[in-house]
Design an enzyme around this catalytic site. Structure first.
Site, PDB file in Angstrom:
ATOM      1  N   GLU A  77      -4.230  60.664  32.096  1.00  0.00           N
ATOM      2  CA  GLU A  77      -3.847  59.211  31.816  1.00  0.00           C
ATOM      3  C   GLU A  77      -3.260  59.570  30.153  1.00  0.00           C
ATOM      4  OE1 GLU A  77      -4.016  55.365  34.663  1.00  0.00           O
ATOM      5  OE2 GLU A  77      -6.415  55.758  33.973  1.00  0.00           O
ATOM      6  N   HIS A  96      -6.106  52.220  26.170  1.00  0.00           N
ATOM      7  CA  HIS A  96      -5.337  52.098  27.784  1.00  0.00           C
ATOM      8  C   HIS A  96      -6.918  51.582  27.655  1.00  0.00           C
ATOM      9  CE1 HIS A  96      -5.258  52.299  31.549  1.00  0.00           C
ATOM     10  NE2 HIS A  96      -5.987  52.731  31.519  1.00  0.00           N
TER      11      HIS A  96
HETATM   12 ZN    ZN Z   1      -6.710  53.636  33.465  1.00  0.00          ZN
END
Ligand code: ZN
Length: 242
Positions: A77, A96
């Site tokens: 990600e 995140h």
């Molecule tokens: Zn994630």
């Protein structure tokens, strides 16, 4: 070079702090933009934040391509980070995470608002990004540039956004700023659920939020405290502010 080494040390510390404060577990990450080149950022290789060391830190361009991979496995990600740095030149650090308290808000559509002064950094309200709106059935992960850019668009000019059925993102002016918002976003979510069970909530007003977020807001005290709690060396930023 000394400055970059210090920046990497702060990024390592931030990973340990976010873990100690239960904002991340085996998953979740924090990055920082390269002050020498705004089109690059630093982010660990794919590893649990609590275990990260300086040698794990990789550098990427804004498309999520490693500059010097040396065989290290990046986070899937990483596109979240590049897309936010691309859209927001003033942002220097991105978090995140999948902290548990934010999840109920992302899946019900119930909006998060600042409930106490120390949570004002989350912004006036927290938008919710639903990956399915544009990408249909996925594994919920932000696994390419297009997904990252769609999430960054939902974040807009704010500091935080929730990701339906997944977690959240935080955008800060520094590593310290992003860590502080991420910690208090999770706290705000937990407190808001408890307060909602008691009755109607009077949130901070727009003026109150702006006043808290005004000049002079400082997180150095919190940063020192969090470093000690996480068992990592504390390095002064040299200024009382962010
Ligand atoms: Zn994630």
């Amino acid at each position: 070079m000394q400055d970059i080494e210090a920046l990497i040390a702060d990024l390592v510390a931030a990973n340990h702090i976010l873990s100690a404060e239960h904002v991340v577990d085996a998953f979740g990450h924090i990055s920082v933009r390269d002050p020498r080149d705004p089109k690059r950022f630093f982010l660990s290789r794919a590893r649990a934040p609590e275990l990260i060391e300086a040698g794990d830190i990789m550098e990427f361009n804004l498309q999520g391509e490693p500059i010097d991979g040396r065989g290290r496995q990046p986070y899937l990600e990483r596109f979240i980070h590049g897309a936010i740095y691309e859209a927001r030149p003033e942002i220097q650090s991105v978090v995140h995470n999948h902290s548990h308290n934010v999840i109920p808000f992302g899946v019900t559509g119930e909006k998060l608002y600042p409930i106490m002064h120390s949570c004002a950094g989350i912004g006036h309200e927290v938008p919710i990004w639903d990956i399915a709106d544009k990408f249909g059935d996925t594994n919920m992960l932000v696994s390419n540039v297009a997904m990252g850019r769609d999430l960054a668009a939902r974040l807009g000019t704010g500091a935080t956004a929730l990701m339906r059925g997944h977690g959240c993102v935080v955008a800060g002016r520094s590593i310290r700023h992003a860590v502080q918002i991420a910690v208090y976003l999770d706290l705000n979510a937990g407190l808001q659920m408890r307060a909602a069970a008691l009755g109607k909530i009077k949130f901070l007003s727009k003026g109150e939020i702006d006043a808290v977020n005004g000049p002079g807001v400082g997180s150095e005290r919190a940063w020192e405290y969090w470093c000690v709690r996480a068992g990592v060396p504390y390095r002064s930023a040299g200024t009382p502010g962010l």
